[in-house]
Design a protein around this motif. Structure first.
Motif, PDB file in Angstrom:
ATOM      1  N   ILE A 145     -17.716  18.771   8.587  1.00 56.41           N
ATOM      2  CA  ILE A 145     -18.231  17.619   9.336  1.00 56.41           C
ATOM      3  C   ILE A 145     -17.956  16.401   8.464  1.00 56.41           C
ATOM      4  N   ILE A 146     -17.075  15.518   8.927  1.00 57.77           N
ATOM      5  CA  ILE A 146     -16.645  14.384   8.108  1.00 57.77           C
ATOM      6  C   ILE A 146     -17.215  13.096   8.677  1.00 57.77           C
ATOM      7  N   ASP A 147     -18.078  12.449   7.902  1.00 56.63           N
ATOM      8  CA  ASP A 147     -18.579  11.129   8.276  1.00 56.63           C
ATOM      9  C   ASP A 147     -17.624  10.095   7.692  1.00 56.63           C
ATOM     10  N   ALA A 148     -16.762   9.559   8.547  1.00 54.02           N
ATOM     11  CA  ALA A 148     -15.759   8.598   8.099  1.00 54.02           C
ATOM     12  C   ALA A 148     -16.259   7.167   8.163  1.00 54.02           C
ATOM     13  N   LYS A 167     -27.046  16.301  12.478  1.00 57.19           N
ATOM     14  CA  LYS A 167     -27.447  17.038  13.686  1.00 57.19           C
ATOM     15  C   LYS A 167     -26.482  18.170  14.027  1.00 57.19           C
ATOM     16  N   ALA A 168     -25.345  18.210  13.360  1.00 58.62           N
ATOM     17  CA  ALA A 168     -24.372  19.271  13.594  1.00 58.62           C
ATOM     18  C   ALA A 168     -24.508  20.345  12.517  1.00 58.62           C
ATOM     19  N   VAL A 169     -23.977  21.541  12.807  1.00 55.01           N
ATOM     20  CA  VAL A 169     -24.075  22.674  11.885  1.00 55.01           C
ATOM     21  C   VAL A 169     -22.750  22.846  11.148  1.00 55.01           C
ATOM     22  N   GLY A 170     -22.813  22.813   9.818  1.00 54.64           N
ATOM     23  CA  GLY A 170     -21.628  22.961   8.996  1.00 54.64           C
ATOM     24  C   GLY A 170     -21.754  22.124   7.739  1.00 54.64           C
ATOM     25  N   ASN A 171     -20.788  22.256   6.844  1.00 51.86           N
ATOM     26  CA  ASN A 171     -20.799  21.480   5.607  1.00 51.86           C
ATOM     27  C   ASN A 171     -20.424  20.032   5.897  1.00 51.86           C
ATOM     28  N   ARG A 172     -21.250  19.114   5.378  1.00 46.88           N
ATOM     29  CA  ARG A 172     -21.048  17.691   5.649  1.00 46.88           C
ATOM     30  C   ARG A 172     -20.350  17.019   4.462  1.00 46.88           C
ATOM     31  N   TYR A 173     -19.322  16.222   4.795  1.00 45.75           N
ATOM     32  CA  TYR A 173     -18.538  15.509   3.795  1.00 45.75           C
ATOM     33  C   TYR A 173     -18.617  14.003   4.091  1.00 45.75           C
ATOM     34  N   GLY A 174     -18.621  13.201   3.032  1.00 45.97           N
ATOM     35  CA  GLY A 174     -18.650  11.761   3.225  1.00 45.97           C
ATOM     36  C   GLY A 174     -18.427  11.024   1.921  1.00 45.97           C
ATOM     37  N   ARG A 177     -20.290   2.356   2.625  1.00 46.36           N
ATOM     38  CA  ARG A 177     -20.723   1.006   2.992  1.00 46.36           C
ATOM     39  C   ARG A 177     -22.235   0.875   2.857  1.00 46.36           C
ATOM     40  N   GLU A 178     -22.956   1.919   3.216  1.00 50.05           N
ATOM     41  CA  GLU A 178     -24.394   1.975   2.997  1.00 50.05           C
ATOM     42  C   GLU A 178     -24.664   3.164   2.073  1.00 50.05           C
ATOM     43  N   PRO A 179     -24.857   2.922   0.775  1.00 47.97           N
ATOM     44  CA  PRO A 179     -24.933   4.019  -0.211  1.00 47.97           C
ATOM     45  C   PRO A 179     -25.944   5.109   0.120  1.00 47.97           C
ATOM     46  N   LEU A 180     -27.065   4.755   0.747  1.00 48.70           N
ATOM     47  CA  LEU A 180     -28.077   5.766   1.069  1.00 48.70           C
ATOM     48  C   LEU A 180     -27.538   6.847   2.007  1.00 48.70           C
ATOM     49  N   ALA A 181     -26.480   6.520   2.759  1.00 47.86           N
ATOM     50  CA  ALA A 181     -25.894   7.518   3.665  1.00 47.86           C
ATOM     51  C   ALA A 181     -25.429   8.755   2.899  1.00 47.86           C
ATOM     52  N   SER A 182     -25.042   8.570   1.646  1.00 46.71           N
ATOM     53  CA  SER A 182     -24.457   9.672   0.878  1.00 46.71           C
ATOM     54  C   SER A 182     -25.438  10.818   0.630  1.00 46.71           C
ATOM     55  N   ILE A 183     -26.737  10.560   0.732  1.00 43.10           N
ATOM     56  CA  ILE A 183     -27.709  11.634   0.475  1.00 43.10           C
ATOM     57  C   ILE A 183     -27.700  12.691   1.580  1.00 43.10           C
ATOM     58  N   PHE A 184     -27.089  12.382   2.733  1.00 45.38           N
ATOM     59  CA  PHE A 184     -27.035  13.327   3.852  1.00 45.38           C
ATOM     60  C   PHE A 184     -25.901  14.347   3.701  1.00 45.38           C
ATOM     61  N   TYR A 185     -24.989  14.140   2.753  1.00 47.88           N
ATOM     62  CA  TYR A 185     -23.783  14.963   2.686  1.00 47.88           C
ATOM     63  C   TYR A 185     -23.940  16.104   1.689  1.00 47.88           C
ATOM     64  N   HIS A 186     -23.260  17.218   1.980  1.00 51.28           N
ATOM     65  CA  HIS A 186     -23.202  18.325   1.033  1.00 51.28           C
ATOM     66  C   HIS A 186     -22.195  18.034  -0.078  1.00 51.28           C
ATOM     67  N   ARG A 187     -21.113  17.343   0.299  1.00 53.80           N
ATOM     68  CA  ARG A 187     -20.121  16.965  -0.719  1.00 53.80           C
ATOM     69  C   ARG A 187     -19.841  15.479  -0.592  1.00 53.80           C
ATOM     70  N   ARG A 188     -19.979  14.790  -1.720  1.00 52.44           N
ATOM     71  CA  ARG A 188     -19.800  13.336  -1.743  1.00 52.44           C
ATOM     72  C   ARG A 188     -18.505  13.009  -2.466  1.00 52.44           C
ATOM     73  N   PHE A 218     -10.320  12.410   4.148  1.00 52.05           N
ATOM     74  CA  PHE A 218      -9.969  13.622   4.892  1.00 52.05           C
ATOM     75  C   PHE A 218      -9.262  14.631   3.988  1.00 52.05           C
ATOM     76  N   SER A 219      -8.312  14.164   3.182  1.00 52.56           N
ATOM     77  CA  SER A 219      -7.537  15.108   2.358  1.00 52.56           C
ATOM     78  C   SER A 219      -8.427  15.816   1.342  1.00 52.56           C
ATOM     79  N   LYS A 220      -9.386  15.088   0.754  1.00 50.82           N
ATOM     80  CA  LYS A 220     -10.286  15.719  -0.226  1.00 50.82           C
ATOM     81  C   LYS A 220     -11.326  16.599   0.452  1.00 50.82           C
ATOM     82  N   SER A 221     -11.717  16.233   1.667  1.00 47.07           N
ATOM     83  CA  SER A 221     -12.690  17.050   2.398  1.00 47.07           C
ATOM     84  C   SER A 221     -12.092  18.369   2.852  1.00 47.07           C
ATOM     85  N   LEU A 222     -10.829  18.328   3.264  1.00 48.12           N
ATOM     86  CA  LEU A 222     -10.199  19.509   3.867  1.00 48.12           C
ATOM     87  C   LEU A 222      -9.264  20.237   2.908  1.00 48.12           C
TER      88      LEU A 222
END
Length: 351
Positions: A91-94, A106-113, A120-131, A148-152
């Protein structure tokens, strides 16, 4: 098959900037499928790319007016239902905003961001499994390609990104002037649009003006009243795509439609003042970003250097209609791309 969920809800330019990363991933991982969470107003854009499997439209701008009511609404239930259909490989938050990170959760899977330093909003990074750390001083397209390349887990090639858009092409002799933008500071002066329209008409180009709200419509009508331009009726995004596809080219301030035109490979000239074309300039095979030699780059909706009642950026003073016209004619006749951006040589002001 690998299934990936993309979160990039808005704006139009940001959505367009995401497309090359999708193409990179599809070339590196042939059996990959993408679902995309996107604002419903822009949901037609992913349909131009055959690598998108499921489009999940949302209405964040409407929902955030009453989040408590939204949590018990049918819209929220439908969103959860669609997201429950798959366990995503990634799950990539771009976007890197709190709202997009919340959607990703809200989705099921590993979250990347993006990591704390890159989002842009640093607090968003706390939601990700991999930063993931991505430089901020490069073009938005390249930032997303790296994400995308580092996430996948694939190696990103050094060639320019490909938007891979599918549409019916044409080449009619008309030019689209894209004058509308939400920032006052991004507005190129009306008198410059009027003179540019007259110059294009004298060269036997039909000039057409788009608009998306009442303010833009009023400006388009004032430009047309003092030139030979034509104000078009309000159009859906898919109809605008068809219009762009058949045009000779487009001239645009820093706005989403300009980025779309450039992505479609149409000769597109971007007029920049308060925003930095190095970071968010037009990106595509036949584009040119044009910046004043008074580069404001204030990144503000209200230019602090503006000397005009309309609050447009002071940097636009050097970008006369004559200069923009000459550069556009050269761009239309040039089969290659004009990389980067240029400064004007002629300091003569529009009369």
């Amino acid at each position: 098959m690998k299934r990936v969920l993309i979160i990039k809800t808005s704006s139009l330019g940001d959505i367009v900037h995401t497309l090359p990363a999708i193409n990179d991933a599809s070339l590196a991982i042939p059996d990959i499928k993408f679902d995309w969470i996107i604002e419903e107003n822009f949901s037609e854009i992913p349909t131009l790319n055959d690598q998108i499997d499921q489009i999940i439209p949302v209405s964040i701008r409407k929902w955030r007016k009453n989040l408590l009511k939204f949590r018990t609404s049918k819209d929220f239930s439908e969103l959860k239902r669609k997201l429950s259909l798959h366990h995503y490989d990634a799950i990539i938050d771009a976007q890197g905003l709190l709202k997009s990170a919340w959607l990703a959760s809200k989705a099921v899977g590993n979250r990347y961001g993006f990591d704390w330093a890159s989002a842009r909003e640093p607090l968003a990074s706390i939601f990700y499994h991999r930063r993931i750390n991505v430089p901020k001083d490069i073009h938005a397209v390249e930032r997303i390609r790296i994400l995308f390349s580092k996430s996948l887990g694939y190696v990103l090639n050094s060639s320019e990104g490909n938007f891979n858009l599918t549409y019916d092409q044409g080449n009619d002799k008309y030019v689209i002037l894209m004058h509308g933008t939400t920032w006052f500071s991004k507005h190129w002066p009306e008198e410059s649009w009027i003179k540019l329209s007259c110059l294009l008409s004298k060269s036997d180009y039909k000039v057409v003006l788009l608009w998306g709200n009442d303010q833009e419509k009023a400006r388009a009508e004032r430009i047309a009243k003092n030139s030979e331009a034509n104000v078009l009726p309000k159009m859906k995004l898919t109809d605008i795509v068809s219009l762009i596809a058949k045009a000779t080219g487009c001239i645009s301030v820093d706005t989403g439609l300009g980025h779309l035109s450039s992505a479609m490979g149409k000769p597109t000239l971007g007029i920049y003042g308060p925003t930095n074309p190095v970071l968010t300039g037009l990106y595509g095979s036949r584009r040119q970003n044009f910046l004043s030699d008074f580069p404001c780059l204030c990144m503000s909706k209200k230019c602090p250097f503006s000397l005009r009642e309309d609050r447009s950026c002071r940097g636009f003073e050097e970008l006369t209609a004559d200069i923009i016209y000459d550069k556009f004619i050269k761009l239309v006749g040039d089969e290659g791309v004009s990389n980067g951006f240029e400064y004007p040589k002629n300091k003569e002001k529009d009369k």
